[in-house]
Design an enzyme around this catalytic site. Structure first.
Site, short mmCIF file in Angstrom:
data_model
loop_
_atom_site.label_atom_id
_atom_site.label_comp_id
_atom_site.label_asym_id
_atom_site.label_seq_id
_atom_site.Cartn_x
_atom_site.Cartn_y
_atom_site.Cartn_z
N GLU A 75 0.83 -1.22 0.00
CA GLU A 75 0.00 0.00 0.00
C GLU A 75 0.86 1.26 0.00
O GLU A 75 0.56 2.24 -0.68
CB GLU A 75 -0.92 0.03 1.23
CG GLU A 75 -1.94 -1.10 1.28
CD GLU A 75 -1.45 -2.35 2.00
OE1 GLU A 75 -0.24 -2.67 1.91
OE2 GLU A 75 -2.29 -3.01 2.64
N CYS A 112 -2.09 -2.42 7.04
CA CYS A 112 -1.54 -2.33 8.40
C CYS A 112 -1.64 -0.89 8.91
O CYS A 112 -1.97 0.04 8.16
CB CYS A 112 -0.09 -2.80 8.42
SG CYS A 112 1.08 -1.58 7.80
N CYS A 115 0.41 1.78 7.05
CA CYS A 115 -0.18 2.10 5.74
C CYS A 115 -1.43 2.96 5.90
O CYS A 115 -1.67 3.88 5.11
CB CYS A 115 -0.49 0.82 4.97
SG CYS A 115 1.01 -0.02 4.42
#
Ligand code: THU
Length: 160
Positions: A75, A112, A115
């Protein structure tokens, strides 16, 4: 003292086939990107695709490193690339997919925390939400309308 309740409405699609056409196309690109992941340490392959306001699609995958923390998630790889290559062009949608070389990943894999914080920065910058769709290797797809649904109480530049 009072209690504050934080809630979010996420949408769950039963499969890729149920997604709107443009998102299915983005998912295909994210799957292609996922297979280009450099993940010799985790064998966990993540791909991401972003649709920009000008119709361009940018993709990225996780890039690992022998010095583990030097690696980067898919990401952030893709959002930093989009920010670097297309500054000033808004990001409309991000699609994420993950699979493991070691076991089936059939539950949607969310970005996560780091990100989420990176995605939040670009939402604040462009003053417009980015829709986020995430999936495992197949199966259900979750849609968040904005990163704020995944990261409440965002730390942004207003606190600096
Ligand atoms: N990973 C991502 O690419 N995105 C996430 O949101 C979670 C984790 C990557 C990092 C690492 O290369 C591998 O997945 C295992 O954590």
């Amino acid at each position: 003292m009072k209690t504050i309740t934080i809630s979010a409405n996420l949408e769950v699609y039963d499969s890729e086939a149920e997604l709107p056409g443009d998102v299915q196309n983005l998912m295909k690109k994210a799957i292609e990107a996922r297979e280009k992941s450099y993940s010799p340490y985790s064998q966990f392959k993540v791909g991401a695709a972003i649709l920009l306001e000008n119709g361009e699609v940018v993709t990225g995958s996780n890039q690992e490193n022998a010095s583990y923390p030097a690696g980067l998630c898919a990401e952030r790889t893709v959002i930093f690339y989009a920010g670097a290559k297309y500054p000033g062009i808004k990001m409309l949608k991000m699609v994420v997919t993950a699979r493991s070389e070691n076991h089936p990943v059939e539950v949607p894999t969310p970005p996560c925390g780091s990100c989420r914080q990176a995605i939040a920065e670009y939402e604040v910058k462009q003053e417009q939400p980015i829709e986020i769709f995430f999936m495992g290797e197949k199966g259900k797809v979750v849609k968040a309308h904005s990163i704020s649904d995944l990261l409440p109480l965002i730390f942004d530049n207003s606190y600096l």
